[in-house]
Every structure is written in structure tokens, then in C-alpha cells.
Scaffold this active site. Structure first.
Site, PDB file in Angstrom:
ATOM      1  N   HIS A   1      -3.847  -5.517   1.246  1.00 14.62           N
ATOM      2  CA  HIS A   1      -3.633  -5.776   2.667  1.00 14.62           C
ATOM      3  C   HIS A   1      -4.064  -7.214   2.963  1.00 14.62           C
ATOM      4  O   HIS A   1      -5.061  -7.693   2.421  1.00 14.62           O
ATOM      5  CB  HIS A   1      -4.462  -4.820   3.522  1.00 14.62           C
ATOM      6  CG  HIS A   1      -4.000  -3.399   3.446  1.00 14.62           C
ATOM      7  ND1 HIS A   1      -2.797  -2.976   3.958  1.00 14.62           N
ATOM      8  CD2 HIS A   1      -4.594  -2.301   2.911  1.00 14.62           C
ATOM      9  CE1 HIS A   1      -2.667  -1.682   3.755  1.00 14.62           C
ATOM     10  NE2 HIS A   1      -3.726  -1.242   3.118  1.00 14.62           N
TER      11      HIS A   1
ATOM     12  N   CYS B   1       0.828  -1.197   0.000  1.00 14.00           N
ATOM     13  CA  CYS B   1       0.000   0.000   0.000  1.00 14.00           C
ATOM     14  C   CYS B   1       0.872   1.262   0.000  1.00 14.00           C
ATOM     15  O   CYS B   1       1.543   1.555  -0.974  1.00 14.00           O
ATOM     16  CB  CYS B   1      -0.978  -0.029   1.159  1.00 14.00           C
ATOM     17  SG  CYS B   1      -2.381   1.096   0.944  1.00 14.00           S
TER      18      CYS B   1
END
Length: 485
Positions: free
Chosen positions: A427, A331
Site C-alpha cells: 500500500h 493487495c
């Protein structure tokens, strides 16, 4: 039945773990149980099935209750992105950026959303287990409170107060809380729990009775040190202060700790691998000699990129790469690996552009739209399940070599020409054992740990079994029935 609320004499006394354990214990008794926390502050979050986000602890508690997480379980989430600013999430969606100076005056208006969410959960369950935040003894914050007694009194939920004996002073912290809070608030507290006890609980019998006598509250039990709690996902940054290299002979995976690090629970599955030593690198410390460097997510990527460079960690990362060793960015870490990160609209702070590490041929532009979606797919020949949670779009030639592909046909992430540097927006990428094993194979070891979800599930069962032995759960259920309808 109804509801019961666990508040604490301070932060980090074990509220989240005990709520999760009680959710599993009640679920094991066949009850429909729902967790609830009116206001949470954390940069570790999870995505719900309906495209919202809630605190990681509440997602874990929902898993403990064997139900899907819902935005109603954590209607207000604050995600710090600066020393005095936080992103405000209400019922799973971004409502804006909130300055600390405006929080006290603005939080009362959120009580309507909070009570609506709580009542929806009550209507769909046998019992709601509510978690407080911080401590009701912080009487300077009592006006307009929506996290502790402000909520308890508005909703009519009885409270049990948790004291942490491991940090010392548990008698004073419990009895002292009774002394400083408003009498009407104290009337909401019906008892206490002693948490994190090491050794023979009988040694605390006199102290236990002293608390009952001086507070007027009954005790609900003494909870021993829960070693299995270490297998639950990390939520609070305080845990980062306790992690250090542990065993000789294991392969080191290093992750630098930036000020706004987020979703660092993505790395928790690596702790399940007996051949891996996960080292979280604190500021002021060089990145150690490692087989793999992981850059975790960030709530403020541009400031964290500047911090990384100011620490000299960029030099460590370049040296690591020159030695032919891999780097993985997740991310915000993925964004840092690129050439540039631009914030033309001032999403994270002052508008501007910063140079990234330049290890991936990509550029990122931060946008106001936030991607919040669960995803599944394949990467490195193995399946994964996770979620996207980011503000920004990353493009460039390296995306033609994606890390993986989602089941809907979209591609994710990028890999460098030399194959050593990879970035992904997923994630939870390392949670599945086969997927984690594929990444570990890149550094020459065979993954042998279990799926992360299976490990969490077993830990919750163990915690629930311990609570059944040491806590008067029947009395808690009876207390829950006194909650207002």
C-alpha cells in the site's frame, strides 16, 4: 493545556479535515499536539511504526501534527467486511469479527481501552484534538456511546459542534441538535463552527447570530470551502460517489468500485498527475476504455471477486488485457488477479474457494495472521515506501518475477510472463513520484506530479493558514484548558 473535541451535526460535515487543520495550526504555534478518535469505521487504514493499524484520517492528522501515528490515536477501528459484520481492531490489533447485532452490547467494555489511550496521549502533549463520529443527535445510539458524548462526558472534554452549511439547513441542524440531546450532553457543548461556506461570510451574519441566540452557544467562526482538502488522503467511501471522468485528452486509469473496496487512497497520488484521469467505476457501469486498470484492495476479497464477475467486469478486464494493456492489482486486487483464492478457515465468511481472474500464475490462501508492517524497497528501478496490511499468503510461479524487493531482501508481488499484469501487496506504492512515474511510463506517459507526502504537507499548511484567519483559535485553546485532568 488540555483537550477539545469536534463533533458534527452529521456524517461528512468535515470533522476529519478540521481536526487535521487544527493539528497543523497548533503544531505551527509550537505546541505538542496529538489527534484522537475513540472509534472509527473505515476500510482505509494505515500501519503504525509499532505494527498496529489505525484509521487513515488519524494517520493524516498525526502527519499534520508532525508526529508519528500511534495506535492510541484510534484505539477502536471497525473495518466492515460484510453487510452486518466488521473486523474489530483494538489498539491496532485484530480482536475478532463483530456482528452488528452485538455491537451495542459490546462497545461499553471498550471504553476502558479508549480512556487508557486518551490519557497516554494527554500525558505526552500540550493539547489533544478529539474527533467525534457521526452525530450526537443520533439519540437512538446514545446508550453505551463511546464515540461522541459518551466519551466526552467520561473524559471531561469540552465539545465544539460543526455544522455543514453546504448541504443546507445548517441553522436547523445545529439548533435541532441542541433540542434533542440530553441536557447533560448539551452542557458539554460550548460552541459551534460553520463549515464549507462559499461566498461572502458576511451574508450569514444574521444566521450566525440566530444560532447563538437559539442554542446558547457561542460561535467560533465560519470556515470557507477548503479546496485544499481534496489533496488529503481519502478515507470515507462516500467520496467514491463523487468521482467521475473529468477532462478530455487525458489518459484514463480505471478502478472498479467493489462493495468492500479498501485503501482506495492508494490511488490518490494519480490525481496529482496532469496527464491522468482517474476514473472510479461504479457498479452497473462497464469499465471504460483505459490505458491502465487498477484493482484496489478489499476487506472481503472472495465476495468482492464474486461481485466483480457478476458485474461483467471480468470480461472488460480480459478484453483490456487482450488489447495489450496493463493491469495492476494492489493487495486484495493482487489476490483477485491469481488463479484461486481459498478461505479454508472462514476468515471472511463461509469457508470455500473461488476462481480468480487467472491473469497471474499464483494462488492465495487466506490466513488468520495479519501482516502489518511498514516496508521500503525498489521496484521498476525506483524507490518506494509503504506498508503491508493483509490476511493471506500468495504463492506460485509468477512470484519468481517479483514486482519489487524490500530492503530486508524479501521479494514482493508477481508479474505475468507477458509483463502486462502485475500484483503487489504494498500500500502506498504510487506515493513516491519516481515510483509512480515508472508505472506511468508503462502506459506511455511521463509522470510529472510531486511526491504525495509533499502535496499533503502543502495542503495542510494551506488549511491551517485559512483556519488561523477564520476561526477563533485562541478561544479554542482557552476552552481546551477546561478539560478534566
Amino acid at each position: 493545556m488540555g483537550a477539545v473535541m469536534l463533533q458534527g451535526t452529521g456524517s461528512d460535515v468535515g470533522k476529519s479535515v478540521l481536526v487535521a487543520g487544527l493539528c497543523r495550526a497548533f503544531a505551527n504555534r509550537g505546541l505538542r499536539v496529538r489527534p484522537f478518535k475513540s472509534q472509527n469505521m473505515s476500510n482505509n487504514a494505515a500501519v503504525t511504526a509499532d505494527g498496529g493499524e489505525i484509521g487513515r484520517a488519524q494517520a493524516t492528522q498525526a502527519f499534520a501534527a508532525r508526529v508519528e501515528p500511534s495506535v492510541d490515536m484510534n484505539p477502536v477501528l471497525l473495518k466492515p467486511q460484510g453487510d452486518r459484520t466488521s473486523q474489530l481492531i483494538v489498539r491496532g490489533q485484530v480482536r475478532g469479527i463483530l456482528a452488528a447485532s452485538r455491537w451495542r452490547e459490546g462497545r461499553e467494555g471498550l471504553l476502558v481501552d479508549i480512556l487508557d489511550s486518551y490519557r497516554r496521549l494527554r500525558a505526552d502533549s500540550d493539547i489533544v484534538v478529539v474527533e467525534g463520529a457521526g452525530s450526537p443527535a443520533e439519540i437512538n445510539l446514545r446508550s453505551g456511546d463511546i464515540a461522541n458524548m459518551g466519551f466526552a462526558r467520561a473524559a471531561g472534554v469540552p465539545v465544539i459542534l460543526i455544522g455543514d452549511i453546504d448541504r443546507g439547513g445548517v441553522i436547523a441542524s445545529l439548533v435541532g441538535t441542541r433540542a434533542v440531546i440530553d441536557p447533560a450532553d448539551a452542557a458539554m457543548i460550548h460552541g459551534f463552527l460553520i463549515n464549507k461556506f462559499r461566498g461572502d461570510p458576511a451574508l450569514f451574519d444574521d444566521g450566525y447570530r440566530a444560532i447563538e441566540e437559539r442554542s446558547g452557544w457561542r460561535g467560533y467562526g465560519v470556515v470557507p470551502w477548503l479546496a485544499d482538502a481534496a489533496r488529503l488522503p481519502s478515507e470515507d467511501a462516500v467520496i467514491l460517489e463523487r468521482l467521475a471522468a473529468s477532462a478530455d485528452g487525458r489518459i484514463v486509469v480505471a478502478c472498479p468500485i467493489t462493495p468492500r473496496i479498501s485503501n482506495f487512497d492508494d490511488l490518490d497520488p494519480l490525481k496529482l498527475e496532469p496527464g491522468v484521469d482517474l476514473v472510479m467505476v461504479p457498479p452497473g457501469t462497464p469499465i471504460p476504455d483505459a490505458a491502465l486498470i487498477v484493482l484496489a484492495g478489499s476487506k472481503a476479497t472472495i465476495p468482492d471477486m464474486a461481485f466483480l464477475r457478476a458485474q461483467g467486469w471480468d470480461i472488460d478486464i480480459y478484453a483490456h488485457h487482450r488489447r495489450g494493456r496493463p493491469v495492476l492489482g494492489l493487495c486484495g486486487g493482487y489476490q483477485m488477479l491469481g488463479r484461486t483464492i481459498a478461505d479454508p478457515h472462514g476468515i471472511e465468511g463461509p469457508a470455500g474457494t473461488i476462481q480468480g481472474l487467472g491473469l497471474l500464475d499464483v494462488d492465495t490462501v487466506l490466513t488468520a495472521d495479519k501482516a502489518l508492517v511498514r516496508v521500503s524497497g525498489n521496484a521498476l528501478g525506483a524507490r518506494f515506501d509503504g506498508y503491508e496490511m493483509h490476511m493471506g499468503r500468495t504463492t506460485g510461479p509468477a512470484t519468481e518475477r517479483p514486482v519489487g524487493r524490500f530492503d530486508d531482501g524479501r521479494s514482493d508481488g508477481a508479474i505475468s510472463v507477458d509483463g502486462l499484469v502485475a500484483g503487489s501487496y504494498v500500500h502506498g506504492l504510487l506515493a513516491d513520484a519516481a515510483q509512480r512515474g515508472a508505472w506511468l511510463a508503462r502506459i506511455g506517459i511521463a509522470g510529472s506530479g510531486p511526491d504525495h507526502r509533499a502535496s499533503i504537507d502543502a495542503a495542510l499548511d494551506a488549511i491551517a493558514e485559512t483556519l488561523e484567519r477564520h476561526v477563533d483559535i485562541d478561544a479554542m485553546l482557552a476552552l481546551s484548558e477546561t478539560a478534566d485532568d
